[in-house]
Write a protein that holds these residues in place. Structure first.
Motif, short mmCIF file in Angstrom:
data_model
loop_
_atom_site.label_atom_id
_atom_site.label_comp_id
_atom_site.label_asym_id
_atom_site.label_seq_id
_atom_site.Cartn_x
_atom_site.Cartn_y
_atom_site.Cartn_z
N ALA A 522 13.79 -6.85 -3.69
CA ALA A 522 12.71 -6.80 -4.53
C ALA A 522 11.99 -5.60 -4.96
CB ALA A 522 11.62 -8.06 -4.22
N ILE A 523 12.78 -4.60 -5.43
CA ILE A 523 12.36 -3.10 -5.63
C ILE A 523 10.97 -3.08 -6.15
CG2 ILE A 523 12.74 -0.93 -6.58
CD1 ILE A 523 14.82 -1.65 -4.29
N PRO A 524 10.74 -3.76 -7.22
CA PRO A 524 9.23 -3.66 -8.00
C PRO A 524 8.28 -4.20 -6.73
CG PRO A 524 10.55 -4.56 -9.69
CD PRO A 524 11.53 -4.58 -8.07
N ALA A 525 8.37 -5.17 -6.28
CA ALA A 525 7.33 -5.65 -5.42
C ALA A 525 7.39 -4.60 -3.91
CB ALA A 525 7.76 -7.00 -4.71
N LEU A 526 8.42 -4.07 -3.56
CA LEU A 526 8.28 -3.34 -2.46
C LEU A 526 7.36 -2.10 -3.06
CD1 LEU A 526 11.80 -3.50 -1.09
CD2 LEU A 526 10.01 -3.84 0.09
N ILE A 527 7.60 -1.43 -4.35
CA ILE A 527 7.03 -0.40 -4.78
C ILE A 527 5.51 -0.71 -4.89
CG2 ILE A 527 6.56 1.05 -7.00
CD1 ILE A 527 9.42 0.89 -7.47
N ASP A 528 5.25 -1.59 -5.42
CA ASP A 528 3.77 -2.44 -5.42
C ASP A 528 3.01 -2.25 -4.10
OD1 ASP A 528 4.04 -2.62 -8.07
OD2 ASP A 528 4.17 -4.57 -8.06
N ILE A 530 4.15 -0.56 -1.45
CA ILE A 530 3.80 1.02 -0.79
C ILE A 530 2.74 1.53 -1.94
CG2 ILE A 530 4.74 3.37 -1.03
CD1 ILE A 530 7.33 2.28 -0.76
N ASN A 531 2.42 1.25 -3.06
CA ASN A 531 1.22 1.92 -3.65
C ASN A 531 0.04 1.08 -3.28
OD1 ASN A 531 2.68 3.70 -5.61
ND2 ASN A 531 3.17 2.16 -7.02
N ALA A 532 0.17 0.04 -2.97
CA ALA A 532 -1.28 -0.63 -2.57
C ALA A 532 -1.56 -0.13 -0.95
CB ALA A 532 -0.96 -2.09 -2.28
N ASN A 533 -0.56 0.40 -0.21
CA ASN A 533 -1.07 0.97 1.00
C ASN A 533 -1.55 2.19 0.92
OD1 ASN A 533 0.35 -1.20 2.19
ND2 ASN A 533 2.31 -0.31 2.51
N THR A 534 -1.01 2.90 -0.11
CA THR A 534 -1.32 4.40 -0.31
C THR A 534 -2.79 4.74 -0.25
OG1 THR A 534 0.75 4.85 -1.78
CG2 THR A 534 -0.88 6.48 -1.79
N HIS A 535 -3.47 3.97 -0.82
CA HIS A 535 -5.09 3.93 -0.64
C HIS A 535 -5.43 4.46 0.55
CE1 HIS A 535 -5.19 2.87 -4.83
NE2 HIS A 535 -4.69 1.67 -4.43
N THR A 536 -5.12 3.95 1.84
CA THR A 536 -5.27 4.37 3.03
C THR A 536 -4.99 5.52 3.53
OG1 THR A 536 -4.55 1.91 3.40
CG2 THR A 536 -5.45 3.14 5.39
N PHE A 537 -4.21 6.25 2.85
CA PHE A 537 -3.55 7.53 3.07
C PHE A 537 -4.14 8.68 2.28
CE2 PHE A 537 -0.35 4.39 4.32
CZ PHE A 537 -0.97 4.21 5.62
N ASP A 538 -5.16 9.13 2.16
CA ASP A 538 -5.81 10.17 1.31
C ASP A 538 -5.22 11.57 1.91
OD1 ASP A 538 -7.43 10.54 3.42
OD2 ASP A 538 -9.15 10.23 2.21
N GLY A 539 -5.71 12.58 1.23
CA GLY A 539 -4.98 14.15 1.49
C GLY A 539 -5.66 14.39 2.62
N HIS A 540 -7.01 14.03 3.01
CA HIS A 540 -7.54 14.52 4.51
C HIS A 540 -6.98 13.94 5.51
CE1 HIS A 540 -10.87 15.46 7.10
NE2 HIS A 540 -10.93 14.43 7.44
N PHE A 541 -6.61 12.68 5.27
CA PHE A 541 -5.79 11.93 6.43
C PHE A 541 -4.49 12.84 6.78
CE2 PHE A 541 -2.43 9.10 7.53
CZ PHE A 541 -2.98 8.28 9.04
N LEU A 542 -3.80 13.03 5.62
CA LEU A 542 -2.54 13.58 5.99
C LEU A 542 -2.54 15.02 6.37
CD1 LEU A 542 -0.21 12.86 2.72
CD2 LEU A 542 0.15 12.30 5.19
N GLU A 543 -3.61 15.58 6.17
CA GLU A 543 -3.87 17.12 6.60
C GLU A 543 -4.28 16.91 8.14
OE1 GLU A 543 -7.05 20.20 5.73
OE2 GLU A 543 -6.45 19.45 4.05
N THR A 544 -5.30 15.89 8.43
CA THR A 544 -5.38 15.88 9.98
C THR A 544 -4.42 15.35 10.85
OG1 THR A 544 -7.49 15.02 9.13
CG2 THR A 544 -7.18 14.59 11.53
N CYS A 545 -3.47 14.56 10.28
CA CYS A 545 -2.43 14.19 11.07
C CYS A 545 -1.40 15.33 11.11
CB CYS A 545 -1.80 12.83 10.51
SG CYS A 545 -2.24 11.36 10.56
#
Ligand SMILES: NC(=O)C1=CN([C@@H]2O[C@H](COP(=O)(O)OP(=O)(O)OC[C@H]3O[C@@H](n4cnc5c(N)ncnc54)[C@H](O)[C@@H]3O)[C@@H](O)[C@H]2O)C=CC1
Ligand SMILES: O=C(O)C(=O)Cc1ccc(O)cc1
Length: 560
Positions: A522-528, A530-545
């Motif tokens: 279910a590729i579209p559902a998996l993409i959705d 991942i997109n839904a999860n992305t909100h949790t990881f903004d640029g600041h989060f990635l930078e800190t990690c």
């Protein structure tokens, strides 16, 4: 008999300080600092003693000049004395507003400045060398309108009435003792330097200080002065440790050769047992548990001058006996036995002491500690997010869970973590446990399950290394790390109670959902997803990690 020179009469604070330093000293009194320094320089006395700091006045402004004149000899010790200043009058019926003058020594007057400004702003200030001698010259009339500053005892001794006690609270003076030879290390020392006037150079001050902090050497005091004639910068530095400590010697060598680029630019004034002008409330800290983490903290707490006692199941010193002696009791045993240990020993703590839990699980353990301790015993939990192989606390995080019963003793322990460079994050007990589900429990469970899956499929170490992608490298590294250290630590982490178990349960639920979508292509559902999860990881989060990851890479590569 050793001889010691000072400025002051037998009634002076300097005299008391000299007696405290060496009760049997043959004391020579000098009329002023110039003659004190001259008599020391001539070799006629073994020691010289003079004030360098007062909590109300700050530093002795002439200090740089004094030490310039001590070309042979070292600052070898310090005496800190508390002095109480009271206000006395001859006639207590005289309204304070009608007091026309205030008389005292220069020190007493300047230490009482705040009081005089607010209470006797119109009075004429009379500075005298010795209060008693000066008062003898006052006639009956003049005495009626004069207020005198001195210790309560001396005021009464001179027949004055004490109008107000302790007008300059927290008044402490630090005296330096200068001797002929460098003091030997005591295990809890400080070292002081001054520099020659420094030629202009970009960043010289920052670079000098940086050499100490890079080596984990704490700077206790820093003063700068512009040389009167050339207006070039001079620095006074007091750092923790003895000049014979390799770290300090290396810092000085580097600073002279590479930063200032002038041999002898850092003048050693001396090393001596460390002086704590800050108020410390904790004297003795006792541990229950003698494991790796207890020993790691014990070593660093001893370096801060605390008496540290270790007790456990096998030690001669019984925990009961330790608890009677310690101001702060730290429980540092495996997570799974923390609650039982707390319940057993918490009731033994006397009022006014503190119980600190060093543990990776918070809610249940703190509940037991709060329930088991007397009403006025402090309680707090610290979860250090580093293991016993860490060299320092710099760049590491500590979760501090304070409770309604955390007070000044807990704060002092927290200050110790802060001083050593730990990042401190405050949590509620629940939030700590929930976040540890993500930060610790689940990644450990995944690491162990991952290793089990490798085994099930007969995959060897070299196969993983050659087939890792950038994304998979980190979980693989975590797996390797979990399997290369004390297995008990990680077993305990996986078995923690509290809200961290909710994270693992949710993970299993979500894992099954993702596997079902993946199995169904279910590729579209998996993409959705991942997109839904992305909100949790903004640029600041990635930078800190990424920053943290870089620090971890550094640690790991140094371990190899
Ligand atoms: N090791 C690590 O990497 C870290 C440990 N911690 C915390 O530090 C605490 C102690 O861990 P470590 O010193 O590493 O453990 P450790 O295994 O080195 O030492 C544990 C100590 O507890 C004693 N002990 C074991 N079972 C006991 C029982 N039933 N009753 C009384 N005492 C018992 C042991 O004799 C030993 O003295 C744990 O709560 C852990 O969460 C926190 C951060 C990192
Ligand atoms: O060094 C590591 O990888 C650790 O994970 C150390 C560690 C072990 C236990 C804790 O409760 C906190 C940190």
């Amino acid at each position: 008999m050793s001889s010691l020179a000072l400025v002051g009469t037998e009634a002076s604070l300097a005299w008391q300080a000299a007696r405290k330093f060496l009760a049997t000293a043959d004391i020579r009194t000098c009329p002023d600092m110039a003659s004190l320094l001259a008599i020391f320089a001539s070799g006629a006395v073994d020691f010289a003693l003079f004030p360098v700091y007062n909590t109300r006045e700050g530093e002795q402004k002439q200090q740089f000049r004094f030490f310039d004149r001590i070309t042979q000899g070292y600052w070898v010790d310090n005496v800190v004395l508390y002095s109480q200043i009271s206000l006395g009058v001859f006639d207590p019926s005289q309204p304070p507003a009608e007091l026309r003058s205030v008389l005292g020594t220069r020190d007493a007057l300047s230490q009482s400045e705040e009081y005089l400004e607010s209470h006797l702003p119109h009075a004429t200030v009379i500075t005298v060398a010795d209060v008693q001698t000066a008062l003898a010259t006052f006639g009956r009339e003049a005495r009626q309108s004069v207020a005198v500053l001195d210790s309560e005892e001396r005021l009464r001794g001179m027949g004055l009435h004490v109008l107000e006690r302790e007008i300059a609270p927290y008044n402490r003076t630090r005296f330096a003792v200068v001797g002929r030879t460098l003091a030997a290390p005591s295990g809890y020392d400080a070292t002081v330097f001054t520099t020659e006037p420094l030629a202009d150079r970009v960043g010289v001050l920052v670079d000098i200080l940086g050499e100490f902090s890079r080596r984990g050497i704490s700077i206790q005091d820093l003063r700068t002065e512009n040389d009167v004639k050339t207006q070039k910068l001079r620095i006074y530095l007091e750092v923790e440790g003895h000049i014979q400590d390799p770290g300090i010697a290396a810092a000085v060598e580097y600073i002279e050769n590479r930063v200032i680029q002038q041999k002898g630019a850092m003048r050693l004034l001396g090393s001596f047992p460390r002086v704590d002008m800050r108020t410390k409330h904790i004297r003795t800290i006792g541990f229950i548990g003698t494991g790796a983490m207890s020993r790691w903290f014990a070593e660093r707490l001893r370096g801060e001058g605390y008496e540290v006692l270790l007790s456990g199941r096998q030690t001669e010193l019984r925990p009961e006996e330790m608890i009677a002696r310690a101001d702060v009791v730290i429980v540092c045993v495996p997570i799974s036995v923390t609650r039982a240990t707390v319940s057993r020993y918490a009731p033994l703590l006397d009022s006014g002491k503190a119980l600190i839990l060093l543990a990776g699980e918070s809610e249940e353990n703190l509940r037991a500690a709060l329930a088991g301790t007397r009403a006025d015993v402090e309680v707090m939990l610290v979860h250090n997010l580093w293991g016993p192989r860490a060299a320092t606390m710099r760049d590491k995080n500590a979760i501090v869970v304070r409770t309604a019963k955390s007070g000044i003793l807990c704060s002092e322990f927290e200050s110790f973590l802060y001083k050593h460079g730990a990042g401190i994050f405050h949590d509620t007990p629940r939030r700590h446990d929930l976040l540890m589900g993500i930060g610790q429990r689940l990644p450990t469970i995944i690491s162990v399950a991952l290793a089990m899956s490798l085994h099930d499929n007969r995959i060897a170490g070299e196969d993983i290394a050659s087939h890792c992608t950038l994304t998979s490298l980190y979980p693989i590294l975590a797996m390797a790390r979990v399997h290369s250290q004390n297995p008990r630590t990680y077993a305990e982490i996986m078995a923690t109670a509290g809200d961290s178990s909710k994270i693992a349960r949710d993970f299993v639920k979500n894992l099954n959902k993702v596997i079902a979508l993946a199995d169904a292509s279910a590729i579209p559902a998996l993409i959705d997803q991942i997109n839904a999860n992305t909100h949790t990881f903004d640029g600041h989060f990635l930078e800190t990690c990424m920053q943290q990851a870089r620090a971890i890479d550094d640690v790991l590569s140094r371990m190899l």
